[in-house]
Design a protein around this motif. Structure first.
Motif, PDB file in Angstrom:
ATOM      1  N   TRP A 107      -0.504   3.367   0.948  1.00 50.85           N
ATOM      2  CA  TRP A 107      -1.958   3.168   1.034  1.00 50.85           C
ATOM      3  C   TRP A 107      -2.327   1.757   0.601  1.00 50.85           C
ATOM      4  CZ3 TRP A 107      -5.532   2.024  -2.770  1.00 50.85           C
ATOM      5  CH2 TRP A 107      -6.872   2.074  -2.376  1.00 50.85           C
TER       6      TRP A 107
ATOM      7  N   GLN B 232      -1.278  -0.963   3.102  1.00 41.04           N
ATOM      8  CA  GLN B 232      -2.112  -1.006   4.299  1.00 41.04           C
ATOM      9  C   GLN B 232      -3.485  -1.584   4.009  1.00 41.04           C
ATOM     10  OE1 GLN B 232      -1.780   3.133   5.389  1.00 41.04           O
ATOM     11  NE2 GLN B 232      -0.233   2.681   6.941  1.00 41.04           N
ATOM     12  N   LYS B 233      -3.968  -1.466   2.784  1.00 44.74           N
ATOM     13  CA  LYS B 233      -5.306  -1.934   2.424  1.00 44.74           C
ATOM     14  C   LYS B 233      -5.324  -3.401   2.005  1.00 44.74           C
ATOM     15  CE  LYS B 233      -7.265   1.959   3.109  1.00 44.74           C
ATOM     16  NZ  LYS B 233      -8.025   2.154   4.303  1.00 44.74           N
TER      17      LYS B 233
END
Length: 130
Positions: free
Chosen positions: A124, A127-128
């Protein structure tokens, strides 16, 4: 020199060496106790850290059109050298042979659940990150 650093085998070798050294240092510097009893805490820690780093690297690589160098250096090399499923397995067998089935089950549960959570969190975050 640039050719050597772009060689996938050299990237995996360098990352693996760094990960292995960190795993060794963790085992030497971190006490092998959990809640006041003998427990393979260093292996649990390196497995969780490697799961997070691998998740973050893969999340970052998958969300961008970048080359394979970072995945090879950090994902395959560093995380492969740092994380050690074989040590986790051996520690669990030693706990079982020491008549400590509860500690063995805790070791399995913590390694699996924390590593899955760390992988998901790293993916997560990777990807951010812009």
């Amino acid at each position: 020199m640039r050719f050597l650093l772009m060689n996938p085998y050299i990237l995996v070798f360098l990352g693996g060496g760094a990960g292995s050294l960190l795993r060794y240092a963790t085992g030497r510097l971190m006490p092998a106790t959990l809640l006041g009893t003998s427990f393979p805490t260093p292996i649990l820690v390196v497995n969780v850290v490697a799961s997070f780093v691998l998740g973050a690297v893969m999340g970052w690589v998958l969300s961008r059109a970048v080359g394979d160098d970072l995945r090879l250096l950090l994902g395959v090399g560093f995380c492969g050298g740092l994380s050690t499923f074989s040590s986790f397995s051996n520690d669990t067998v030693v706990l079982l042979q020491s008549n400590r089935p509860g500690a063995a089950l805790i070791n399995i549960g913590l390694n699996v659940s924390l590593c899955l959570l760390a992988s998901a969190g790293g993916l997560w975050l990777g990807q951010k990150t812009a």
